[in-house]
Design a protein around this motif. Structure first.
Motif, short mmCIF file in Angstrom:
data_model
loop_
_atom_site.label_atom_id
_atom_site.label_comp_id
_atom_site.label_asym_id
_atom_site.label_seq_id
_atom_site.Cartn_x
_atom_site.Cartn_y
_atom_site.Cartn_z
N PHE A 20 0.95 -1.39 0.18
CA PHE A 20 -0.15 0.30 0.10
C PHE A 20 0.80 1.19 0.01
CE2 PHE A 20 -1.83 3.32 2.37
CZ PHE A 20 -2.99 3.91 1.60
N VAL A 21 2.00 1.38 0.86
CA VAL A 21 2.77 2.37 0.70
C VAL A 21 3.33 2.88 -0.47
CG1 VAL A 21 5.05 3.35 1.78
CG2 VAL A 21 3.36 2.12 3.17
N PHE A 22 3.78 1.66 -1.39
CA PHE A 22 4.24 2.11 -2.77
C PHE A 22 3.14 2.32 -3.71
CE2 PHE A 22 7.96 -0.61 -1.15
CZ PHE A 22 9.03 0.09 -1.80
N GLN A 23 1.95 2.04 -3.36
CA GLN A 23 0.83 2.60 -4.02
C GLN A 23 0.68 3.82 -3.96
OE1 GLN A 23 -2.10 -0.65 -3.17
NE2 GLN A 23 -1.55 -1.84 -5.23
N GLY A 51 4.78 5.82 -8.56
CA GLY A 51 5.72 6.19 -9.31
C GLY A 51 7.12 6.73 -8.67
N LYS A 52 7.37 6.31 -7.26
CA LYS A 52 8.40 6.69 -6.44
C LYS A 52 9.01 5.29 -5.89
CE LYS A 52 7.15 11.22 -5.48
NZ LYS A 52 6.63 12.21 -4.38
N VAL A 53 10.35 5.33 -5.76
CA VAL A 53 10.71 4.13 -5.23
C VAL A 53 11.51 4.30 -3.76
CG1 VAL A 53 12.53 2.18 -5.40
CG2 VAL A 53 11.17 3.23 -7.47
N LEU A 69 11.63 3.55 2.17
CA LEU A 69 12.07 4.14 3.55
C LEU A 69 10.79 4.10 4.40
CD1 LEU A 69 14.35 7.08 2.45
CD2 LEU A 69 14.96 4.74 3.31
N VAL A 70 9.62 4.67 4.05
CA VAL A 70 8.48 4.63 4.89
C VAL A 70 7.95 3.35 5.31
CG1 VAL A 70 6.00 5.25 4.84
CG2 VAL A 70 7.71 6.88 3.79
#
Length: 414
Positions: free
Chosen positions: A224-227, A231-233, A238-239
């Motif tokens: 979910f954090v990546f979603q 577009g960011k990595v 880190l989060v």
């Protein structure tokens, strides 16, 4: 073509298709509470679907759907596997479990655009009710009534055991995060309520004993954090790392249940030969026995019905003291289970099912698109720990959400 509209003395009654759709909503709300009710509703939906007719129209809705054909291929392999099966009694048991996946194309044609939001909402509400009951039991407000299906009061998971409850709760928590942060149609009041529920239900996750549910919760939280940071990595990495590094130790240190379950798992892995019938130790032994069966039958496996017979044979040679594994129907790992039954073909069929879901996710313009990725990730992870592909509750969850997410009709998901 049959007339699917019933006319009563007081006017026109709902069409069969509308009734069936509401039955699907009811199924979403009740299947976690009762095996009998879930099976009855599935049967009613099937009978009404057959009575309604319109088969040519229904076929048009599913004929180009990769998910439907992947499911069909998976079930078909079980029929083909009967050709080299000798234990027809166990084969009948397996077929009874796996042929339920043929409800996928039926449920896809039952879905109605005007009801699309009610199906997941009904499921989420049912989990809110279960969590409330779980807290009631944990706080000694609700006695452990027999109707709640409790195996032990120390594990307050109503109606289902922690092996089912925690993974399903983990996916529910993901759905809440999706609704709050990735949907623009909800008011701030609704989002605030959902966030409060997320906190309450997350705490409940670590008051119960389901280790796989806790693990897959962290996996889905990371996804979910990546979603959220699409577009960011670096930032989401880190989060996510911070969240997992905070939640996991906090849960271990603050929850006696989590601490005990982790310590027990480590102990049982290290001492699986001395304690062969322990929960995790037995899993290790079942995997070792199953790997030997795969080595003996790498291409086609032992067939649809011969797992149990062959497992007993190998187990009595390798771990005769591990008697509990001989009464179980699967090796507690779906990937290993399919390879034992069908060799490489079994693994390919399972991989194709995941491929079809990911392919439709990539091509989708549905607002459910994030969930379309979370769904296969969820099953990919939990399939490592138990025979969830044969489990009643996780099968119905697959049928329900899989039909909604991969209907292939974007207009139906708006």
């Amino acid at each position: 073509m049959r007339n699917t509209t019933l006319i009563g003395s007081e006017g026109k009654l709902p069409e069969i298709g509308v009734i069936n759709s509401w039955l699907l909503v009811l199924l979403a709300f009740t299947f976690m509470c009762s095996v009998a009710v879930g099976n009855l509703l599935l049967l009613l939906i099937l009978l009404l679907w057959l009575f309604e007719g319109k088969f040519a129209e229904k076929f048009q809705r599913i004929k180009h759907n990769p998910f439907v054909w992947a499911v069909a291929a998976f079930v078909l392999l079980h029929f083909v596997g009967l050709l080299w099966t000798s234990d027809w009694g166990f084969a009948a048991f397996v077929m009874k479990k796996e042929t339920r996946y043929l409800m996928i194309p039926i449920l896809i044609t039952v879905l109605r655009p005007e009801h699309i939001k009610y199906y997941p909402l009904a499921f989420m509400l049912s989990m809110v009710v279960l969590v409330a009951i779980s807290y009631g039991i944990y706080l000694d407000i609700i006695p452990p009534y027999a109707i709640l299906g409790l195996e032990q009061v120390e594990d307050p998971t109503p109606f289902v055991g922690h092996i089912v409850y925690n993974p399903v709760l983990a996916f529910t928590l993901y759905l809440i995060l999706y609704a709050v942060f990735l949907l623009d149609t909800l008011s701030w009041r609704v989002k605030a309520l959902l966030l409060a529920l997320f906190v309450i239900m997350s705490v409940n996750m670590f008051l119960t004993q389901g280790r796989m549910g806790q693990l897959v919760f962290l996996v889905l939280l990371t996804l979910f954090v990546f979603q959220f940071y699409h577009g960011k990595v670096l930032k989401p990495a880190l989060v996510a790392l911070l969240l997992v590094a905070t939640i996991a130790p906090a849960a271990y240190l603050s929850s006696p249940v989590v601490q005990e379950r982790v310590n027990v798992a480590i102990h049982e892995v290290e001492n699986y030969r001395e304690e062969p019938n322990s929960s995790v130790g037995l899993r290790v032994i079942m995997l070792l026995n199953s790997f030997e069966l795969i080595e003996e039958n790498p291409l086609l496996g032992v067939g649809t019905g011969d797992y149990h017979r062959e497992y007993v044979r190998v187990n009595r040679e390798n771990f005769p003291e591990a008697t509990r594994g001989e009464i179980l129907a699967h090796p507690h790992n779906v990937y290993v289970q399919e390879m034992v039954q069908f060799g490489v073909l079994g693994l390919l069929a399972l991989c194709y099912l995941f491929y079809a879901m990911v392919r439709m996710y990539k091509q989708s313009a549905s607002p459910f698109k994030p969930v379309m990725l979370a769904f296969p990730v969820f099953y990919f992870v939990i399939f490592f720990s138990d025979g969830y592909i044969m489990d009643h509750y996780l099968t119905l969850l697959f049928l329900l959400l899989g039909s909604i997410l991969y209907s292939g009709h974007e207009s139906a998901n708006r």
